[in-house]
Each structure stands twice: as structure tokens, then as C-alpha cells.
Design a protein around this motif. Structure first.
Motif, PDB file in Angstrom:
ATOM      1  N   ILE A 115       1.005  -1.115  -0.111  1.00 53.76           N
ATOM      2  CA  ILE A 115      -0.041   0.014   0.005  1.00 53.76           C
ATOM      3  C   ILE A 115       0.909   1.232  -0.055  1.00 53.76           C
ATOM      4  N   TYR A 116       2.105   1.190   0.967  1.00 59.66           N
ATOM      5  CA  TYR A 116       2.879   2.397   1.019  1.00 59.66           C
ATOM      6  C   TYR A 116       3.336   2.755  -0.347  1.00 59.66           C
ATOM      7  N   THR A 122       2.212   6.319  -6.881  1.00 63.78           N
ATOM      8  CA  THR A 122       1.282   7.074  -7.600  1.00 63.78           C
ATOM      9  C   THR A 122       1.389   8.583  -7.259  1.00 63.78           C
ATOM     10  N   ARG A 123       2.088   9.105  -6.048  1.00 60.84           N
ATOM     11  CA  ARG A 123       2.088  10.350  -5.944  1.00 60.84           C
ATOM     12  C   ARG A 123       3.354  10.945  -6.689  1.00 60.84           C
ATOM     13  N   TYR A 129       2.243  16.091 -13.620  1.00 57.83           N
ATOM     14  CA  TYR A 129       1.015  16.628 -14.143  1.00 57.83           C
ATOM     15  C   TYR A 129       0.358  17.509 -13.341  1.00 57.83           C
ATOM     16  N   TYR A 130       0.426  17.348 -11.891  1.00 57.22           N
ATOM     17  CA  TYR A 130      -0.265  18.197 -10.909  1.00 57.22           C
ATOM     18  C   TYR A 130       0.439  19.560 -11.144  1.00 57.22           C
TER      19      TYR A 130
END
Length: 147
Positions: A115-116, A122-123, A129-130
Motif C-alpha cells: 500500500i505504501y 502514484t504520488r 501533471y499536477y
């Protein structure tokens, strides 16, 4: 993929647990330092190499990173000398899965790591893009990655 063999070879490098702890600490610290430089300076490096052609810049920058990583991994591979080699019983993959099935702490650690790292990747993958499309300033990517 790189951390698993490096971590698993530590017990075979020395019998001294203090030496193993120091080697693992150095591995962790330098791995984080390398990651810091890789993610902080990739965009300026890509812009430097590609100029106005962002696609060419990214390709060249990632190519340089790949070549440097390959050289370091080859050096590590050929320079590795195991000193504490014991003749332990070989455990098959099937036996390993059977042992892991009932080991709830291990399963929880594996899930937490999965999960980490999924969230971290993903981040990291969406930062460009962000900052480019929401903040309208690509230079913030390196600053944000640095912190």
C-alpha cells in the motif's frame, strides 16, 4: 527489486551483527540520498538535455540515469564477496508460501509495504501533471520532491 537482494545478502557479508547494522544503515541513508537527487534534479536535467524538446530531454535524462544505475549495479555485482557462507537447508518456494500463509505479522507488513509503495509511486507519477497543469509551474516539481 534492488533492495531485496542487497538486504538479503547482508547476513552473508559478516558474522558481526554490528557490522551488518552499520552496512544496512549506510544502505538506507545512501539509498534515500540517491533517491533525493534522482527525483529532485530529473526535471532540470531533462530540460537541460532536451532544451525546448521535452520528450527528447526526458528520454535522454532517463537514459543517463539508467546507464549510471547499470554501471553501479554491475560494479556492486562483481565486487560482492560473501564471507559468511553456511550450508543451510534449501527451502523451496512451496515451503516458503506454506510458512508465510500462517504468519500474520509478515502478511500485514507485506500489505502495508504494498500500500505504501503504491501510494508513493502514484504520488510521484502524478506530480509532474499536477504542477504543470494545476499550478502552472513545472519548477515546483523539483522543489516539492526536494522537500
Amino acid at each position: 527489486a534492488v533492495s531485496t537482494p542487497i538486504t538479503s545478502v547482508l547476513p552473508n557479508l559478516t558474522l558481526n551483527s554490528d557490522d551488518r547494522q552499520v552496512a544496512n544503515s549506510i544502505r538506507l541513508v545512501l539509498g534515500n540520498v540517491g533517491n533525493f537527487f534522482a527525483v529532485t534534479f530529473i526535471l532540470p536535467f531533462a530540460n537541460f538535455l532536451g532544451g525546448s524538446n521535452h520528450q527528447k530531454g526526458w528520454s535522454l535524462a532517463v537514459g543517463v540515469y539508467a546507464i549510471v544505475a547499470f554501471v553501479f549495479l554491475i560494479i556492486a555485482f562483481f565486487d560482492m564477496r560473501e564471507k559468511n557462507i553456511e550450508n543451510d537447508k534449501i527451502i523451496t518456494i512451496k515451503e516458503s508460501f506454506r510458512a508465510a500463509r500462517g504468519n500474520w505479522p509478515w502478511i500485514l507488513i507485506v500489505l502495508a509495504n504494498l500500500i505504501y509503495w503504491t501510494a508513493y509511486m502514484t504520488r510521484s507519477s502524478t506530480l509532474a501533471y499536477y504542477f504543470q497543469y494545476n499550478m502552472h509551474n513545472e519548477n515546483y516539481i523539483s522543489l516539492f520532491n526536494g522537500f
